[in-house]
Design an enzyme around this catalytic site. Sequence first.
Site, mmCIF file in Angstrom:
data_model
loop_
_atom_site.group_PDB
_atom_site.id
_atom_site.type_symbol
_atom_site.label_atom_id
_atom_site.label_comp_id
_atom_site.label_asym_id
_atom_site.label_seq_id
_atom_site.Cartn_x
_atom_site.Cartn_y
_atom_site.Cartn_z
ATOM 1 N N ASP A 233 0.836 -1.204 0.000
ATOM 2 C CA ASP A 233 0.000 0.000 0.000
ATOM 3 C C ASP A 233 0.870 1.252 0.000
ATOM 4 O OD1 ASP A 233 -2.218 -1.618 0.052
ATOM 5 O OD2 ASP A 233 -2.625 -1.344 2.199
ATOM 6 N N GLU B 142 -2.153 -2.754 -9.362
ATOM 7 C CA GLU B 142 -0.941 -1.940 -9.415
ATOM 8 C C GLU B 142 -0.806 -1.198 -10.740
ATOM 9 O OE1 GLU B 142 0.380 -6.225 -10.478
ATOM 10 O OE2 GLU B 142 -1.155 -5.193 -9.279
#
Length: 486
Positions: free
Chosen positions: A384, A409
């Site tokens: 994160d 991502e």
Amino acid sequence: MNVILSTLLMISALVLIVLGLVGFRHQGISGVKAFSVLMLAMAVHTIAYGFELLSPNLETMYLWIRVEYMAMSFYPFLILWFAREYVGERKFANRYVMAILLILNMITLFLVQTNALHGWYYENLGVDTSLGFPTLAIDKGIWYLVQVAALYFAISYALVVLLKRIINTRGSSRRRVSMVFAGMLVPLIASILYLFGWGSGQIDLSPFSYIFLSLLVAGGLYRYDILFLSEVTHEMIFNTIEEAVIVADSEGYILKINQATSQLFEAIGQLKIGEMVNQYPVLTHIIAGKKMQMVSIGEQHYQIRLIPIGKHHGTIVVFTAVTEITEAKKQMEILAKTDQLTKLYNRRYFVDCFDQLEQEGVVMLVDIDHFKGVNDQYGHPAGDRVLCELAGCLNKHFSDGVICRYGGEEFALILENETLENAKIRGEKFRVAFQDRETDFPCTVSIGICWYKKEDYSKTMNLVDKFLYQAKNAGRNSVVSEEVVI
């Protein structure tokens, strides 16, 4: 329309409550206790009927009907009680008659509450939308007629004994009894109009008549000018309304403002009665606008209702504070188009922007290399952190573009009015900056760039994904476009 009617009923109910409470302070006047209880019962009926008019379906209407009859059921008893106490006639309206009437009224209450089981009070309940909003349509049952007969019996008795008193009195006493007599006539007329369907559709006129009944009877009981009572009551209501209210005449002069107005509108200025509206530009703009509008004053948001006074007599401006609702709506809109983690736009917003493109430009697709390895080696909180670092780097290098977290991502960018050559240069600078950033979790990115096709989102994204795939196959940590590998 139903909102206006309900507002009138709520104001009327407030008047009834005030008169009822005032009555309890004048226990020495004959009949005032019965009058006070009757006023409070009418207030309950009026408030419940106001909510009935706002009800969206039959189930909610029936709920409010049952609340109404907690008061309405006892009208015959209360009216008889008031008349006999006021006039002092107990020979006919003796305790046995009163007891019988009270029992009948209690049966009415029970039958209304349990009507769904037997249909004795309402044979059928339906919804009528002929007025533009739902109203209750009824088929009367046998006990409905019994209750109406009891009500008319009580009102008739009251009118007869009051008429006798009028005949036998003179001067101010006659005038006071005449006012009470006139007050009793009002609900009788309203009830007859409703019963025979001579009113406005399915609207019950009785609750709207109670205000006239209460003021007339109060004038007869309290022995002072009814207009004064009306004015006092009006002021009390006007200044207890939480909404800000401004009244302006047709020439633009401010006639009245309530206490809430001065508390809410420091941004407008100190309003004064008798001044022209055009001294306050914000207020001038509001009155010249639509009947329903949204206005922001300072940091506050208001819903505005403009209510005309007659045809050409002026305007009532009502301000309802909706700041919390407006801010909540804005937050919902932000959440609907924002990725919660990175605070970038989400894929939904990206697609919406793509569909509205007007100029030529490029689209860029960015993917973190070996991102699964970051999660596996350092844990998901570290992953994160990397996503947020990438978001910050993108904002720094492409502040002129639309940046979104496309999924996982992957990040997508729209650079409108940008050349492919310059986009490749900027993409390479970004790639190097992200690789060299200060971080505890080093990683790189691969980038694909192409011209976007304004009319074809799917074709554009398939093409840029192809170049991103080539960047991955070329060893990652690279930028690939339609023309050249940098």
